[in-house]
Design a protein around this motif. Structure first.
Motif, PDB file in Angstrom:
ATOM      1  N   ASN A 123      11.797  10.754   0.921  1.00  0.00           N
ATOM      2  CA  ASN A 123      10.581  10.512   0.125  1.00  0.00           C
ATOM      3  C   ASN A 123       9.931  11.813  -0.315  1.00  0.00           C
ATOM      4  O   ASN A 123       9.524  11.963  -1.472  1.00  0.00           O
ATOM      5  N   GLN A 136       3.550   3.999  -7.297  1.00  0.00           N
ATOM      6  CA  GLN A 136       2.235   3.610  -6.792  1.00  0.00           C
ATOM      7  C   GLN A 136       1.114   4.178  -7.666  1.00  0.00           C
ATOM      8  O   GLN A 136       0.121   3.528  -7.924  1.00  0.00           O
ATOM      9  N   ALA A 169       7.655   4.188  -0.505  1.00  0.00           N
ATOM     10  CA  ALA A 169       8.436   4.396   0.725  1.00  0.00           C
ATOM     11  C   ALA A 169       9.339   3.209   1.018  1.00  0.00           C
ATOM     12  O   ALA A 169      10.508   3.383   1.410  1.00  0.00           O
ATOM     13  N   ASP A 229       0.814  -1.222   0.000  1.00  0.00           N
ATOM     14  CA  ASP A 229       0.000   0.000   0.000  1.00  0.00           C
ATOM     15  C   ASP A 229       0.846   1.271   0.000  1.00  0.00           C
ATOM     16  O   ASP A 229       0.347   2.356  -0.277  1.00  0.00           O
ATOM     17  N   ASN A 230       2.117   1.147   0.378  1.00  0.00           N
ATOM     18  CA  ASN A 230       3.005   2.309   0.401  1.00  0.00           C
ATOM     19  C   ASN A 230       4.343   1.914  -0.231  1.00  0.00           C
ATOM     20  O   ASN A 230       5.411   2.044   0.375  1.00  0.00           O
TER      21      ASN A 230
END
Length: 438
Positions: free
Chosen positions: A156, A172, A57, A53-54
């Protein structure tokens, strides 16, 4: 001391391998597979879902890890290995030459082990075993990110700002697959045995389904079997004997004035219970859609209003044809045949002599896919329409040529082209030679 440093070098190479394998594994594993594992009760998959989901990162965490280990190797590895080899060159008079040779050997040894053990091997393993490796490293990676969070947060934010300055999307944001990509994935899955031919056909048909309109799948007006409001009960019953359908449109005067439909189960039930010989009490509402209505919209209306038949209206308000729920579903699952369809022939049928017999209602896009043609689909929808465009007054035996193929009109009903025989170039050549010999 040198042994301790060499152990540190080995540890840094292994850490490099860990971060490289982790990066490739988390990128390659599919989100849909992670969801499936979560449904099956995998706790590691829950951790992996947080990473997925991330993803940006956690990829940055891996990159930081790879960079830090590379710096550590450059700091410890060169000096430790250089000192280990320096005594081999003690007899060289030039101290600078001895140092240079030691440096070169140390550099290539560190480079070799870092590239092979730290990069290539873990990359190959992670590519082939993405799922088990991703599950294995998920929890350790979460811990590493927690430890490095202040650093990764700053990096990031900085990276995203720079990427957006160039008008690009992050990994993403750019994660979705296009329709063509999904088709390629399906094709590869079929080739590798992950799905069968029927499953691939259904999904491909759904992609096509989204592009079909009512005009392309309708039963044309000339083939519509109707009840007529002004006809007697007996006359309409005789229509059922020939049609053998469950539902019939009801016309008031002619086919341009369809006022409803009748389900023959209601008709016969009403006749048995009340012995009334009239169709009017059993006429139900019918939908009307334009020729350009997407069939997905027509299906939604049929489902919402619980009406299984729709009349297709042309641009002048007249009846162009009709569609049923069965016609629409056949676009996904293929031909649906019941006990009354025993004498139906396939729309495209290979003949014993090598020719192909095609129904006039076959869509041009199906002909293009079957024969790898490029027939123009802009002006007409069906192969019969294409034949009519190329022959002013088609008759049985009329022939149209295309890329060496011959399209021969096999059957006509009035002005409607019913059947076309397509002869391949090699068959055409054989037939021509036979005619010359005779």
């Amino acid at each position: 001391m040198d042994i301790v440093n060499l152990l540190w070098v080995a540890a840094l190479i292994l850490l490099t391998a860990f971060f490289v394998a982790t990066e490739f594994a988390i990128v390659k594993v599919r989100s849909s597979r992670i969801d499936q594992l979560i449904e099956e009760g995998s706790s590691r998959a829950v951790s992996l879902k947080k990473i997925d989901d991330n993803l940006d990162a956690y990829i940055n965490v891996c990159q930081i890890g790879i960079t830090v280990t590379a710096l550590g190797l450059g700091w410890l590895g060169k000096s430790s290995i250089e000192r280990a080899f320096h005594h081999f060159f003690e007899n060289i008079d030039s101290a600078s030459l001895a140092s240079f040779l030691s440096f070169i050997i140390a550099f290539f040894i560190v480079l070799f082990f870092r590239v092979v053990i730290g990069e290539l091997v873990p990359k190959a393993i992670a590519t082939n075993k993405a799922e088990p490796i991703a599950l294995f490293v998920a929890k350790p990676l979460l811990l590493v990110r927690f430890i490095l969070y202040p650093i990764t947060f700053i990096l990031n934010i900085t990276a995203k700002l720079i990427v957006r300055l160039f008008g690009l999307k992050s990994i993403q944001e750019n994660d979705a697959h296009s329709e063509e990509e999904l088709r390629l994935i399906l094709s590869e899955s079929y080739k590798n045995g992950e799905i069968n031919k029927a499953e691939m056909m259904y999904v491909n048909n759904i992609f096509e389904f989204d592009e079909r309109v009512a005009r392309e799948i309708m039963v044309p007006r000339t083939e519509m079997v109707c009840f007529f409001k002004e006809d007697s009960y007996e006359t309409n019953i005789n229509v059922i004997r020939d049609g053998q359908y469950t539902r019939y449109p009801v016309a008031d005067g002619d086919k341009d004035h369809i006022i409803g439909l009748i389900n023959i189960k209601e008709l016969f039930t009403g006749h048995i219970t009340s012995e009334k010989e009239s169709i009017e009490p059993h006429i139900r509402p019918i939908l009307h859609v334009s020729e350009s209505t997407p069939i997905k919209q027509a299906l939604l209306r049929m489902q919402k209003e619980r009406i299984h038949m729709a009349i297709v209206v042309d641009e002048y308000g007249g009846t162009a044809g009709l569609i049923t729920v069965e016609d629409i579903l056949e676009e996904i699952v293929g031909e649906i045949r019941d006990e009354f369809d025993a004498n139906e022939t396939p729309m495209i049928e290979e003949q014993e002599d090598g020719s192909i017999l095609v129904d006039g209602k076959v869509l041009l896009y199906e002909i293009n896919e079957y024969f790898d043609f490029d027939l123009d689909e802009n002006e007409v929808d069906t192969i019969a329409g294409w034949i009519i465009n190329h022959t002013v007054e088609p008759s049985v035996g009329s022939t149209v040529g295309h890329e060496g193929y011959r399209f021969i009109v096999e059957e006509i009903d009035g002005y409607q082209v019913k059947k076309i025989r397509i002869i391949r170039p090699e068959e055409s050549k054989v037939n021509t030679e036979d005619d010359a010999e005779e």
